[in-house]
Each structure stands twice: as C-alpha cells, then as structure tokens.
Design a protein around this motif. Sequence first.
Motif, PDB file in Angstrom:
ATOM      1  N   GLU A  24       0.814  -1.215   0.000  1.00  0.00           N
ATOM      2  CA  GLU A  24       0.000   0.000   0.000  1.00  0.00           C
ATOM      3  C   GLU A  24       0.848   1.266   0.000  1.00  0.00           C
ATOM      4  O   GLU A  24       0.345   2.355   0.272  1.00  0.00           O
ATOM      5  N   VAL A  25       2.141   1.129  -0.307  1.00  0.00           N
ATOM      6  CA  VAL A  25       3.054   2.269  -0.246  1.00  0.00           C
ATOM      7  C   VAL A  25       3.746   2.459  -1.594  1.00  0.00           C
ATOM      8  O   VAL A  25       4.111   1.479  -2.253  1.00  0.00           O
ATOM      9  N   ARG A  26       3.905   3.703  -1.996  1.00  0.00           N
ATOM     10  CA  ARG A  26       4.662   4.044  -3.203  1.00  0.00           C
ATOM     11  C   ARG A  26       5.935   4.774  -2.783  1.00  0.00           C
ATOM     12  O   ARG A  26       5.885   5.759  -2.049  1.00  0.00           O
ATOM     13  N   PHE A  27       7.082   4.284  -3.267  1.00  0.00           N
ATOM     14  CA  PHE A  27       8.375   4.847  -2.895  1.00  0.00           C
ATOM     15  C   PHE A  27       9.028   5.541  -4.088  1.00  0.00           C
ATOM     16  O   PHE A  27       8.958   5.053  -5.223  1.00  0.00           O
ATOM     17  N   LEU A  28       9.693   6.656  -3.810  1.00  0.00           N
ATOM     18  CA  LEU A  28      10.605   7.286  -4.758  1.00  0.00           C
ATOM     19  C   LEU A  28      12.018   7.084  -4.238  1.00  0.00           C
ATOM     20  O   LEU A  28      12.349   7.517  -3.131  1.00  0.00           O
ATOM     21  N   SER A  29      12.836   6.394  -5.029  1.00  0.00           N
ATOM     22  CA  SER A  29      14.230   6.171  -4.654  1.00  0.00           C
ATOM     23  C   SER A  29      15.123   7.032  -5.521  1.00  0.00           C
ATOM     24  O   SER A  29      14.936   7.118  -6.741  1.00  0.00           O
ATOM     25  N   VAL A  30      16.087   7.673  -4.886  1.00  0.00           N
ATOM     26  CA  VAL A  30      17.125   8.429  -5.581  1.00  0.00           C
ATOM     27  C   VAL A  30      18.425   7.691  -5.337  1.00  0.00           C
ATOM     28  O   VAL A  30      18.913   7.639  -4.208  1.00  0.00           O
ATOM     29  N   GLY A  31      18.984   7.083  -6.393  1.00  0.00           N
ATOM     30  CA  GLY A  31      20.089   6.166  -6.181  1.00  0.00           C
ATOM     31  C   GLY A  31      19.571   4.947  -5.446  1.00  0.00           C
ATOM     32  O   GLY A  31      18.522   4.397  -5.761  1.00  0.00           O
ATOM     33  N   TYR A  32      20.289   4.520  -4.415  1.00  0.00           N
ATOM     34  CA  TYR A  32      19.867   3.348  -3.658  1.00  0.00           C
ATOM     35  C   TYR A  32      18.993   3.721  -2.466  1.00  0.00           C
ATOM     36  O   TYR A  32      18.564   2.862  -1.708  1.00  0.00           O
ATOM     37  N   ALA A  33      18.727   5.018  -2.263  1.00  0.00           N
ATOM     38  CA  ALA A  33      18.026   5.474  -1.064  1.00  0.00           C
ATOM     39  C   ALA A  33      16.574   5.802  -1.372  1.00  0.00           C
ATOM     40  O   ALA A  33      16.278   6.529  -2.320  1.00  0.00           O
ATOM     41  N   ALA A  34      15.657   5.263  -0.564  1.00  0.00           N
ATOM     42  CA  ALA A  34      14.248   5.634  -0.661  1.00  0.00           C
ATOM     43  C   ALA A  34      14.094   7.035  -0.080  1.00  0.00           C
ATOM     44  O   ALA A  34      14.226   7.243   1.123  1.00  0.00           O
ATOM     45  N   GLN A  35      13.826   8.014  -0.940  1.00  0.00           N
ATOM     46  CA  GLN A  35      13.791   9.399  -0.485  1.00  0.00           C
ATOM     47  C   GLN A  35      12.455   9.780   0.118  1.00  0.00           C
ATOM     48  O   GLN A  35      12.385  10.549   1.072  1.00  0.00           O
ATOM     49  N   THR A  36      11.383   9.259  -0.437  1.00  0.00           N
ATOM     50  CA  THR A  36      10.067   9.579   0.103  1.00  0.00           C
ATOM     51  C   THR A  36       9.103   8.451  -0.226  1.00  0.00           C
ATOM     52  O   THR A  36       9.380   7.605  -1.084  1.00  0.00           O
ATOM     53  N   GLY A  37       7.986   8.425   0.467  1.00  0.00           N
ATOM     54  CA  GLY A  37       6.972   7.415   0.219  1.00  0.00           C
ATOM     55  C   GLY A  37       5.601   7.945   0.593  1.00  0.00           C
ATOM     56  O   GLY A  37       5.471   8.756   1.519  1.00  0.00           O
ATOM     57  N   ILE A  38       4.581   7.520  -0.133  1.00  0.00           N
ATOM     58  CA  ILE A  38       3.214   7.923   0.178  1.00  0.00           C
ATOM     59  C   ILE A  38       2.347   6.685   0.341  1.00  0.00           C
ATOM     60  O   ILE A  38       2.615   5.632  -0.238  1.00  0.00           O
ATOM     61  N   LEU A  39       1.310   6.822   1.145  1.00  0.00           N
ATOM     62  CA  LEU A  39       0.316   5.764   1.286  1.00  0.00           C
ATOM     63  C   LEU A  39      -0.659   5.886   0.125  1.00  0.00           C
ATOM     64  O   LEU A  39      -1.226   6.952  -0.121  1.00  0.00           O
ATOM     65  N   LEU A  40      -0.868   4.801  -0.602  1.00  0.00           N
ATOM     66  CA  LEU A  40      -1.668   4.855  -1.820  1.00  0.00           C
ATOM     67  C   LEU A  40      -3.140   5.142  -1.549  1.00  0.00           C
ATOM     68  O   LEU A  40      -3.843   5.650  -2.413  1.00  0.00           O
ATOM     69  N   ASN A  41      -3.606   4.807  -0.365  1.00  0.00           N
ATOM     70  CA  ASN A  41      -5.027   5.022  -0.066  1.00  0.00           C
ATOM     71  C   ASN A  41      -5.282   6.332   0.678  1.00  0.00           C
ATOM     72  O   ASN A  41      -6.348   6.538   1.242  1.00  0.00           O
ATOM     73  N   SER A  42      -4.278   7.226   0.718  1.00  0.00           N
ATOM     74  CA  SER A  42      -4.469   8.536   1.341  1.00  0.00           C
ATOM     75  C   SER A  42      -3.473   9.510   0.741  1.00  0.00           C
ATOM     76  O   SER A  42      -2.639   9.139  -0.083  1.00  0.00           O
ATOM     77  N   THR A  43      -3.538  10.766   1.173  1.00  0.00           N
ATOM     78  CA  THR A  43      -2.609  11.786   0.683  1.00  0.00           C
ATOM     79  C   THR A  43      -1.421  11.961   1.621  1.00  0.00           C
ATOM     80  O   THR A  43      -0.581  12.825   1.402  1.00  0.00           O
ATOM     81  N   ASP A  44      -1.333  11.136   2.677  1.00  0.00           N
ATOM     82  CA  ASP A  44      -0.295  11.313   3.684  1.00  0.00           C
ATOM     83  C   ASP A  44       1.049  10.779   3.203  1.00  0.00           C
ATOM     84  O   ASP A  44       1.130   9.780   2.488  1.00  0.00           O
TER      85      ASP A  44
END
Length: 490
Positions: A237-257
């Motif tokens: 239920e989570v979407r991650f943005l990775s920059v290089g090998y590091a997960a920089q940010t993530g959002i919960l797919l069922n909310s805006t948090d």
Amino acid sequence: MKNLIYLSAFVSGGAVMILEIMATRIIEPFLGNSIFTWIGVLSVMLASLSVGYFFGGKMADKEPRPTHVGWIFLFSGFLIASIPLFSFPILNFSQFFGIMYGPIFASLLLLSLPSISLAMISPYLIKLSAKKTSQIGAASGNIYALSTVGSILGTLLTGFCLIPNFGVKTTLFWLSIVLIANGALFFGRKGMLPFLIGLIINSAIPQPMNFPVSSNERLLYENHSLYQYLRVVDSGEVRFLSVGYAAQTGILLNSTDNLYGYQRYQKLIHFLNPNITKALFIGLGGGAMPSYMHRETDADITVVEIDPEVVRVAKKFFNFSEDGRMRVWIDDGRLFLTNSNEKYDYVAVDAYLNFIPPFHLTTLEFVDAVKKHLTPNGVVLVNILSPVEGEKAGVFKALFKLYKNKFKNVYVFPLHNTNLTRRQNIIMIATDFDYGGREGLLSAVKLCNDAETQELATHYYDGAINTDSYPLLTDDFSPLEILALGSLSE
C-alpha cells in the motif's frame, strides 16, 4: 591507412570518456554519487590506462600489424557490451565494502579490462603512423591530439545527449557497436565478416542491469536523469521514490499522507511564525513538504529543484501540482538565492543525493545566503538524515553547529526520540526567536490549542549536543561524506 589511424585515435579517445562518465551512473544506484564514487572510477581508469599504454607499447614494437588494432577494437566492444550483464552482482557485492571503498572494488571488476584494452590502441596507432624514427614525435602529437579531441566531444555528447535521451544500457550498447565497426575497418575487404560476427555476439549479450523487483513490488518508473538515478516502486500500500539506492520519500496509496510524516513538523513553523506569506523550499523530492504547507496555509510558495525529471515524477506519481500559489523553478538552490532579491518568512532545506545532502548546501556561506533572504521573523527548517546521539551522529552535529553559528536558537525534533542512536529524519528549526528551551517552548505551544502541534513539540530534543570535535563546514572545508560514513554503514 592514415585516415583510419586518425579516425581510430578519435574514436578510442571518445570511448574512454564515455565509459568513464557512464561508470559513475552505473555505480551510483548502489553506492551513491559521492566524491568516493568519482575517486574510485578515476583512480581505476587512470591505473588501467597506464597498464594498457605499457603493454600496448610492448606489443606494438613486437608486431605492429593493423589487424591487431582491429582485434583490440573488437575485444573492447565485447567488454563494454558485457558491463550491464555483470554489473548487478558485482555492484550488489561491492556494497559490502561501503561507500568509501565499494566504488574502487566495483570499478576494478567492471572497468579495468575495457579501459586497459582501449588504452592499448594509442601505442599501436603511433607505431603504425610513424614510418621513420624521426617522425615519432609528430606521430605521437597527432594521435594524442585527436584522441583528446575525441575525449572532449565524447564528454560533451554523453552529458548533453546520451544520458538524458538514451540512458546507460543503450549508450553502452551503441558504443560497443561503434568500436566493433571501427575494428572491422582494419581488416579491409574482409572486415565485413568480423563486423557481422561481432554484431551478432554483441546483440546476444543480455542487458539486465536494472534493480530486481520482488514479488510484492511493482516497478512504475526507472530512469537516469541528468543528475541521478530515479526509481518509483509500489510495494503493498506504499509508493516509494528512490534516488540512487536510497528511498527518499513514500506515500500511502489510499491517502494523501506521506509515509514518514516529517512534513507535519511544519505546524511548528506556523506556530513560530503564524504570519507566513512567502515560503521557499529547496529540494522537491515527492513534494510532500511544499504540498503540506500549501494545504495548511495561504502562503505563496516557491520550490527550487535542480532536476526537471524529479518534478515530472512528483507530478505523475506523487500527487504534486502547481497553481497560482505553488510554483517550481528548475535551478540549483544556492544559485537561485544568489540571483534572487526576494525575502521569505520560511525557508525549508530538503535536498539530498542518496542519503547525503549536496555539500554546497551545507556550508557556512550557504546558511549566510539563506539568512539574508529571511524576513526579520523568518524561520528555517532543515531535514537531516542521521542519528542524534552516538559516534555515528556526525552529520547532525556538524549541521547543528553550522546553523547555531548563524541563528540564536536551533530547535531539534527527532522523529523517533525513543532510539536516538539510529539513523532517522531529524527536523532542525533555526530562528532568532527564543522560547527558553524545552519547557518554554512547550508552555508556549499549549496556548495554541492545537493538539497535533502540542504533540509534535514533545519530540523536542534538549540533550547536550557537544560539537567541539566537529568542523564548522565551509566552502573551503566540508568533509560531509566522511562524517556520513558512520551512519551509512548501518
């Protein structure tokens, strides 16, 4: 033959620089884009070139046949085409050596053979070009001049065309084809057969090189931008943005948090300065920080992000959008401040390359520029990834010392204040307001009648922060990568 020799000098020189720049892109997703990556690539490339020049000269003196140059070109092409095939297991294992020594190990295994092979070409070309001993000086000058011109054009072509338009794997594939074609020319009319054989073998080499995706993950996006390797993955239920090998940010797919929740600490910013009308964000990522401020206030927001691809990713995958109150500038954060005369009530610094912020955004000169762009009641928020306590807290303590040098008060809020020796997001707020430490801040926050703000304020860290053994980071001396080594080894 002379024209072919000159063409070969040009092509081999360009190939060396294309390979060198592409190597940093290959290594970055696994070991970061720090100074250690460049040290590893450059040192291995230079060592390999010296070995290639030495053995190439020996072999050229022994038997200077044009077909030998052709075979070296063909062999170089095969080696470069094979890099994506072996890169993942080599780079994955290289992580064992850390970000300091891992790039050297990875470069040795991936780059040494193709670099040695390419370096062997120049001595052969000089030998073939010089008909007499008296012509060696002129022949050497011509070969090295053309090789250098090829290196210059290869560098420009890679940075401005190949990486942004074709990526790493496609560039390496076509570079290998060019080398094979160049080598085939040395066989004369019989060169078509080696070229076709080389083309078939080259095309048959698999080109995996991507990060593998586990069974519970779905890869949505992957790209080498002008500045970094970007990857978007859905995991449960989570979407991650990775920059290089590091997960920089993530959002919960069922909310805006946002998954990590650090953007909520901007409520404290609004408490410290309730009259925010203009805000500046240096670094976008997935857009969680500016989007939160946009929802919670009526402030006019400017976001500065150096990588246009990050902006496109944030809009497509992380619900970020621009409007009349939210505008994005494609620029370097520090350069933007240099060229701007605007004053801001709030500045957020949240720019990272993997787990390490760009060094020029972590120096005394940068903080001085930030403060010059603040209104009298202005507040600065810095998002830091580091332990708060212990021997691995070097990045946090150095940045705390830096901002404490310019602001009367620096408030620290670890996201996980139950384990202060673990690497975590630390929200550091710098201001000239003085609320008298933890008790004074908590007493003042109670008057705002906002439960979330009161809860966030309880994360205030009032432990002793001894920064005597840490340097004041400046443009002249900023050993940020060294300070980060401890926390990155976790």
